[in-house]
Scaffold this motif. Structure first.
Motif, PDB file in Angstrom:
ATOM      1  N   GLN A 193     -19.584  -3.724  25.139  1.00  0.00           N
ATOM      2  CA  GLN A 193     -19.325  -3.568  26.567  1.00  0.00           C
ATOM      3  C   GLN A 193     -19.062  -2.111  26.930  1.00  0.00           C
ATOM      4  O   GLN A 193     -19.474  -1.645  28.005  1.00  0.00           O
ATOM      5  N   VAL A 194     -18.380  -1.386  26.051  1.00  0.00           N
ATOM      6  CA  VAL A 194     -18.151   0.041  26.300  1.00  0.00           C
ATOM      7  C   VAL A 194     -19.483   0.789  26.303  1.00  0.00           C
ATOM      8  O   VAL A 194     -19.747   1.628  27.167  1.00  0.00           O
ATOM      9  N   LEU A 195     -20.354   0.482  25.333  1.00  0.00           N
ATOM     10  CA  LEU A 195     -21.672   1.110  25.277  1.00  0.00           C
ATOM     11  C   LEU A 195     -22.472   0.811  26.540  1.00  0.00           C
ATOM     12  O   LEU A 195     -23.088   1.704  27.132  1.00  0.00           O
ATOM     13  N   LYS A 196     -22.463  -0.430  26.961  1.00  0.00           N
ATOM     14  CA  LYS A 196     -23.196  -0.809  28.164  1.00  0.00           C
ATOM     15  C   LYS A 196     -22.659  -0.062  29.373  1.00  0.00           C
ATOM     16  O   LYS A 196     -23.430   0.386  30.233  1.00  0.00           O
ATOM     17  N   ASN A 197     -21.345   0.100  29.427  1.00  0.00           N
ATOM     18  CA  ASN A 197     -20.713   0.805  30.540  1.00  0.00           C
ATOM     19  C   ASN A 197     -21.186   2.249  30.629  1.00  0.00           C
ATOM     20  O   ASN A 197     -21.591   2.717  31.705  1.00  0.00           O
ATOM     21  N   LEU A 198     -21.171   2.966  29.530  1.00  0.00           N
ATOM     22  CA  LEU A 198     -21.532   4.386  29.607  1.00  0.00           C
ATOM     23  C   LEU A 198     -23.037   4.584  29.783  1.00  0.00           C
ATOM     24  O   LEU A 198     -23.477   5.505  30.477  1.00  0.00           O
ATOM     25  N   ILE A 199     -23.836   3.703  29.189  1.00  0.00           N
ATOM     26  CA  ILE A 199     -25.290   3.818  29.336  1.00  0.00           C
ATOM     27  C   ILE A 199     -25.703   3.540  30.778  1.00  0.00           C
ATOM     28  O   ILE A 199     -26.565   4.222  31.335  1.00  0.00           O
ATOM     29  N   SER A 200     -25.073   2.546  31.393  1.00  0.00           N
ATOM     30  CA  SER A 200     -25.429   2.189  32.767  1.00  0.00           C
ATOM     31  C   SER A 200     -24.974   3.232  33.771  1.00  0.00           C
ATOM     32  O   SER A 200     -25.359   3.179  34.942  1.00  0.00           O
ATOM     33  N   ASN A 201     -24.175   4.200  33.316  1.00  0.00           N
ATOM     34  CA  ASN A 201     -23.698   5.258  34.204  1.00  0.00           C
ATOM     35  C   ASN A 201     -24.388   6.596  33.936  1.00  0.00           C
ATOM     36  O   ASN A 201     -23.848   7.656  34.268  1.00  0.00           O
ATOM     37  N   GLY A 202     -25.579   6.546  33.349  1.00  0.00           N
ATOM     38  CA  GLY A 202     -26.419   7.729  33.239  1.00  0.00           C
ATOM     39  C   GLY A 202     -26.261   8.559  31.982  1.00  0.00           C
ATOM     40  O   GLY A 202     -26.762   9.683  31.926  1.00  0.00           O
ATOM     41  N   PHE A 203     -25.593   8.020  30.961  1.00  0.00           N
ATOM     42  CA  PHE A 203     -25.405   8.752  29.719  1.00  0.00           C
ATOM     43  C   PHE A 203     -26.266   8.159  28.601  1.00  0.00           C
ATOM     44  O   PHE A 203     -26.633   6.978  28.642  1.00  0.00           O
ATOM     45  N   VAL A 204     -26.573   8.982  27.627  1.00  0.00           N
ATOM     46  CA  VAL A 204     -27.352   8.562  26.468  1.00  0.00           C
ATOM     47  C   VAL A 204     -26.528   8.793  25.212  1.00  0.00           C
ATOM     48  O   VAL A 204     -25.881   9.833  25.065  1.00  0.00           O
ATOM     49  N   VAL A 205     -26.518   7.811  24.326  1.00  0.00           N
ATOM     50  CA  VAL A 205     -25.883   7.965  23.022  1.00  0.00           C
ATOM     51  C   VAL A 205     -26.949   8.495  22.074  1.00  0.00           C
ATOM     52  O   VAL A 205     -27.833   7.769  21.644  1.00  0.00           O
ATOM     53  N   SER A 206     -26.891   9.773  21.764  1.00  0.00           N
ATOM     54  CA  SER A 206     -27.922  10.391  20.928  1.00  0.00           C
ATOM     55  C   SER A 206     -27.595  10.353  19.443  1.00  0.00           C
ATOM     56  O   SER A 206     -28.444  10.659  18.610  1.00  0.00           O
ATOM     57  N   ALA A 207     -26.375   9.974  19.095  1.00  0.00           N
ATOM     58  CA  ALA A 207     -25.992   9.750  17.695  1.00  0.00           C
ATOM     59  C   ALA A 207     -24.774   8.844  17.688  1.00  0.00           C
ATOM     60  O   ALA A 207     -23.927   8.928  18.588  1.00  0.00           O
ATOM     61  N   ILE A 208     -24.693   7.993  16.693  1.00  0.00           N
ATOM     62  CA  ILE A 208     -23.566   7.060  16.609  1.00  0.00           C
ATOM     63  C   ILE A 208     -23.289   6.747  15.143  1.00  0.00           C
ATOM     64  O   ILE A 208     -24.217   6.630  14.340  1.00  0.00           O
ATOM     65  N   GLN A 209     -22.022   6.674  14.776  1.00  0.00           N
ATOM     66  CA  GLN A 209     -21.656   6.395  13.386  1.00  0.00           C
ATOM     67  C   GLN A 209     -20.231   5.862  13.331  1.00  0.00           C
ATOM     68  O   GLN A 209     -19.381   6.272  14.122  1.00  0.00           O
ATOM     69  N   MET A 210     -19.994   4.961  12.427  1.00  0.00           N
ATOM     70  CA  MET A 210     -18.644   4.440  12.225  1.00  0.00           C
ATOM     71  C   MET A 210     -17.929   5.251  11.150  1.00  0.00           C
ATOM     72  O   MET A 210     -18.528   5.633  10.135  1.00  0.00           O
ATOM     73  N   PHE A 211     -16.643   5.499  11.383  1.00  0.00           N
ATOM     74  CA  PHE A 211     -15.818   6.248  10.438  1.00  0.00           C
ATOM     75  C   PHE A 211     -14.471   5.550  10.273  1.00  0.00           C
ATOM     76  O   PHE A 211     -13.991   4.881  11.181  1.00  0.00           O
ATOM     77  N   LYS A 212     -13.872   5.737   9.107  1.00  0.00           N
ATOM     78  CA  LYS A 212     -12.482   5.331   8.881  1.00  0.00           C
ATOM     79  C   LYS A 212     -11.721   6.599   8.534  1.00  0.00           C
ATOM     80  O   LYS A 212     -11.894   7.160   7.457  1.00  0.00           O
ATOM     81  N   MET A 213     -10.924   7.072   9.465  1.00  0.00           N
ATOM     82  CA  MET A 213     -10.226   8.347   9.289  1.00  0.00           C
ATOM     83  C   MET A 213      -8.891   8.154   8.588  1.00  0.00           C
ATOM     84  O   MET A 213      -8.097   7.281   8.960  1.00  0.00           O
ATOM     85  N   GLU A 214      -8.634   8.959   7.567  1.00  0.00           N
ATOM     86  CA  GLU A 214      -7.302   9.012   6.991  1.00  0.00           C
ATOM     87  C   GLU A 214      -6.404   9.790   7.936  1.00  0.00           C
ATOM     88  O   GLU A 214      -6.875  10.508   8.820  1.00  0.00           O
ATOM     89  N   ARG A 215      -5.112   9.683   7.723  1.00  0.00           N
ATOM     90  CA  ARG A 215      -4.186  10.301   8.661  1.00  0.00           C
ATOM     91  C   ARG A 215      -4.379  11.817   8.753  1.00  0.00           C
ATOM     92  O   ARG A 215      -4.309  12.393   9.843  1.00  0.00           O
ATOM     93  N   ALA A 216      -4.639  12.463   7.632  1.00  0.00           N
ATOM     94  CA  ALA A 216      -4.814  13.912   7.637  1.00  0.00           C
ATOM     95  C   ALA A 216      -6.001  14.320   8.510  1.00  0.00           C
ATOM     96  O   ALA A 216      -5.939  15.302   9.254  1.00  0.00           O
ATOM     97  N   ALA A 217      -7.098  13.559   8.432  1.00  0.00           N
ATOM     98  CA  ALA A 217      -8.280  13.868   9.233  1.00  0.00           C
ATOM     99  C   ALA A 217      -8.015  13.620  10.711  1.00  0.00           C
ATOM    100  O   ALA A 217      -8.414  14.418  11.570  1.00  0.00           O
ATOM    101  N   ALA A 218      -7.333  12.513  11.021  1.00  0.00           N
ATOM    102  CA  ALA A 218      -7.015  12.209  12.420  1.00  0.00           C
ATOM    103  C   ALA A 218      -6.083  13.267  13.009  1.00  0.00           C
ATOM    104  O   ALA A 218      -6.254  13.701  14.153  1.00  0.00           O
ATOM    105  N   ALA A 219      -5.103  13.691  12.212  1.00  0.00           N
ATOM    106  CA  ALA A 219      -4.166  14.715  12.675  1.00  0.00           C
ATOM    107  C   ALA A 219      -4.883  16.040  12.918  1.00  0.00           C
ATOM    108  O   ALA A 219      -4.597  16.753  13.888  1.00  0.00           O
ATOM    109  N   GLU A 220      -5.824  16.370  12.036  1.00  0.00           N
ATOM    110  CA  GLU A 220      -6.588  17.606  12.199  1.00  0.00           C
ATOM    111  C   GLU A 220      -7.456  17.544  13.454  1.00  0.00           C
ATOM    112  O   GLU A 220      -7.512  18.506  14.225  1.00  0.00           O
TER     113      GLU A 220
END
Length: 208
Positions: A64-91
């Motif tokens: 639904q989030v993807l549909k929302n942004l696409i329908s408002n004139g934006f393009v997702v030109s790259a997409i990837q799933m990540f699992k961030m450790e705390r150090a990476a999120a803090a950085e």
């Protein structure tokens, strides 16, 4: 996942779509969209960064989030799933340390489960971008326009004044506010590179 296939087919969305799997077969198909061996489609130009937060994935609202942004004139030109450790999120969120009172809670949310990072660009025909405008100006425009569409950080304000924004629609509170998006034009490319160049080559990929 079938609904996401239809979304991809009916839009100018570039990259892979996703939804939370409900059984083993869908989980297998879901994970195949995010193979660590898949080459990125990120362009690193005239773009901004958006990261869908873990609570949206848990609530099965990614499609639904993807549909929302696409329908408002934006393009997702790259997409990837990540699992961030705390150090990476803090950085990644370091710029907010000492500025936003909820910084620690923001970091906790970003590493509480998988996130979906995206490079966002304008749909070519959406805003009639003038090619005579400098690349710097186009970069500024896409960051500012998407930031506006993401909505205010404070979900209560978003729901009251900007209910059609992403945070106004999907946000729960100031921490679980649906998405992270780039704030400053100069950081758009940098944040995309952080995910698709730095984290994509590490063990942070494929956190489902």
């Amino acid at each position: 996942i079938s609904s996401i296939h239809k979304l991809i087919e009916s839009s100018s969305f570039v990259g892979m779509g996703l939804a939370c799997p409900s059984d083993a077969d869908e989980a297998k198909l879901f994970s195949s969209f995010f193979s660590t061996k898949r080459l990125t489609t990120a362009t690193y130009e005239e773009c901004t960064c958006c990261a869908i937060k873990p609570h949206i994935i848990k609530e099965k609202l990614v499609g639904q989030v993807l549909k929302n942004l696409i329908s408002n004139g934006f393009v997702v030109s790259a997409i990837q799933m990540f699992k961030m450790e705390r150090a990476a999120a803090a950085e990644f969120l370091e710029v907010y340390d000492g500025v936003v009172p909820e910084y620690r809670e923001m970091v906790d949310e970003m590493c509480s489960g998988p996130i979906v990072a995206m490079e966002i660009r304008f749909k070519p025909t959406s805003l009639r971008i003038n090619n005579d405008i400098s690349a710097e100006k186009r970069q500024q425009r896409v960051v500012e326009k998407f930031r506006d569409h993401a909505g205010p950080w404070d979900v209560n304000i978003a729901k009251e004044l900007y209910p059609r924004t992403i945070r106004g629609t999907f946000g729960r509170d100031r921490i679980r506010n649906a998405v992270h998006c780039t704030d400053l034009p100069k950081d758009g490319i940098i944040e995309v590179e952080y995910f698709f160049k730095i984290l994509a080559s590490s063990s942070y990929v494929d956190g489902w």
